[in-house]
Design a protein around this motif. Structure first.
Motif, PDB file in Angstrom:
ATOM      1  N   GLU A 202       0.824  -1.214   0.000  1.00  0.00           N
ATOM      2  CA  GLU A 202       0.000   0.000   0.000  1.00  0.00           C
ATOM      3  C   GLU A 202       0.857   1.261   0.000  1.00  0.00           C
ATOM      4  O   GLU A 202       0.599   2.207  -0.739  1.00  0.00           O
ATOM      5  CB  GLU A 202      -0.935  -0.023   1.220  1.00  0.00           C
ATOM      6  N   GLN A 203       1.903   1.254   0.805  1.00  0.00           N
ATOM      7  CA  GLN A 203       2.716   2.464   0.923  1.00  0.00           C
ATOM      8  C   GLN A 203       3.612   2.705  -0.284  1.00  0.00           C
ATOM      9  O   GLN A 203       4.111   3.821  -0.472  1.00  0.00           O
ATOM     10  CB  GLN A 203       3.587   2.400   2.185  1.00  0.00           C
ATOM     11  N   THR A 204       3.813   1.672  -1.117  1.00  0.00           N
ATOM     12  CA  THR A 204       4.709   1.816  -2.261  1.00  0.00           C
ATOM     13  C   THR A 204       4.231   2.911  -3.211  1.00  0.00           C
ATOM     14  O   THR A 204       5.041   3.664  -3.763  1.00  0.00           O
ATOM     15  CB  THR A 204       4.818   0.487  -3.029  1.00  0.00           C
ATOM     16  N   THR A 205       2.921   3.005  -3.408  1.00  0.00           N
ATOM     17  CA  THR A 205       2.380   4.015  -4.310  1.00  0.00           C
ATOM     18  C   THR A 205       2.758   5.414  -3.853  1.00  0.00           C
ATOM     19  O   THR A 205       3.232   6.240  -4.650  1.00  0.00           O
ATOM     20  CB  THR A 205       0.846   3.888  -4.390  1.00  0.00           C
ATOM     21  N   HIS A 206       2.579   5.688  -2.576  1.00  0.00           N
ATOM     22  CA  HIS A 206       2.896   7.017  -2.060  1.00  0.00           C
ATOM     23  C   HIS A 206       4.400   7.290  -2.132  1.00  0.00           C
ATOM     24  O   HIS A 206       4.824   8.399  -2.481  1.00  0.00           O
ATOM     25  CB  HIS A 206       2.404   7.138  -0.616  1.00  0.00           C
TER      26      HIS A 206
END
Length: 252
Positions: A202-206
């Motif tokens: 999930e955090q990879t996108t940000h």
């Protein structure tokens, strides 16, 4: 007619070339389950699943060579259920199970990252980490990220998840197969335009957006097919044994 080699001689050669002692790994590297002492046929694959064991038994294999083996740090120890069925199948057919995890990621010629670079036509220029895991390099010619996504999909047979890190083209890039999405910040520190790995969190996108790095999640299994295949082919070329790579489909 394929040659036959003593299992221990083969293991010594694999340990010499892969140097597993250099790595603090999450599982034992090398022989994980003992089978017959003489090796004539090797089946390589990504993961020692029950499906791969069944296929190897049908091919009358003496040894299975994989990237993902057994006995991972922190996993339950009782030999029950899935673990029992897998081990029972190996022991029933007297098949050796040999696995190399981080050593196979890091090898500069036969490793997952080196082989993925060859498949995608990337030009390596150095390592992403001091232990040799992951590579930094460039494309032969800069291209828009859309074109790189198409190239990855065509080579790996599955379209990657692409997170835009800006409007810039891709010149320099880094790559690390499997579940290396946490290495995105490390890749950004090398000044790359894009990072290719297997999985996405999930955090990879940000992180990709904020770091200004295009991120391509090309599949854990899909990016790690080429190291085991290359290592098995090396065994066949070096010792004259029969080798066959079996790809058990996996959408992850």
């Amino acid at each position: 007619m394929p040659a036959t080699i003593a299992r221990d001689t083969l293991l010594e050669a694999l340990d010499r070339i892969l140097e597993p002692e250099r790595f603090e790994d999450y599982c034992p590297n090398g022989l994980q389950v003992e089978g017959r002492p003489e090796i004539r046929r090797i089946i390589s694959g990504v993961t020692a699943s029950h499906a791969l064991i069944r296929a190897a038994a049908e091919q009358e294999a003496d040894l299975i060579l994989v990237h993902h083996g057994y006995f991972w740090r922190g996993e339950p120890q009782p030999v029950v259920g899935m673990k029992r069925r897998r081990l029972q199948a190996l022991l029933q057919h007297d098949i050796n199970l040999v696995a190399y995890h981080l050593p196979l990621d890091a090898h500069p010629e036969l490793g997952n990252n080196a082989q993925l670079g060859l498949e995608l036509g990337l030009v390596p220029e150095g390592s992403l980490r001091p232990d040799g895991i992951g590579l930094v390099g460039r494309l032969p010619e800069p291209c828009p990220p859309e074109q790189l996504a198409i190239r990855i999909g065509a080579v790996l047979g599955r379209q990657p998840t692409w997170v835009q890190g800006g409007a810039h083209p891709v010149r320099r890039l880094a790559w690390c197969t499997g579940g290396a999405q946490s290495m995105l910040a490390t890749a950004a520190g090398h000044g790359v335009d894009a990072f290719i790995s297997g999985e996405i969190s999930e955090q990879t996108t940000h992180e990709a957006r904020e770091l200004g790095v295009h991120y391509f999640a090309a599949g854990h299994h899909a990016t790690e097919r080429y190291g085991p295949r290359a290592l098995g082919a090396w065994c066949a070329e070096r010792f004259g044994v029969d080798h066959r790579f079996i790809d058990i489909p996996n959408p992850a």
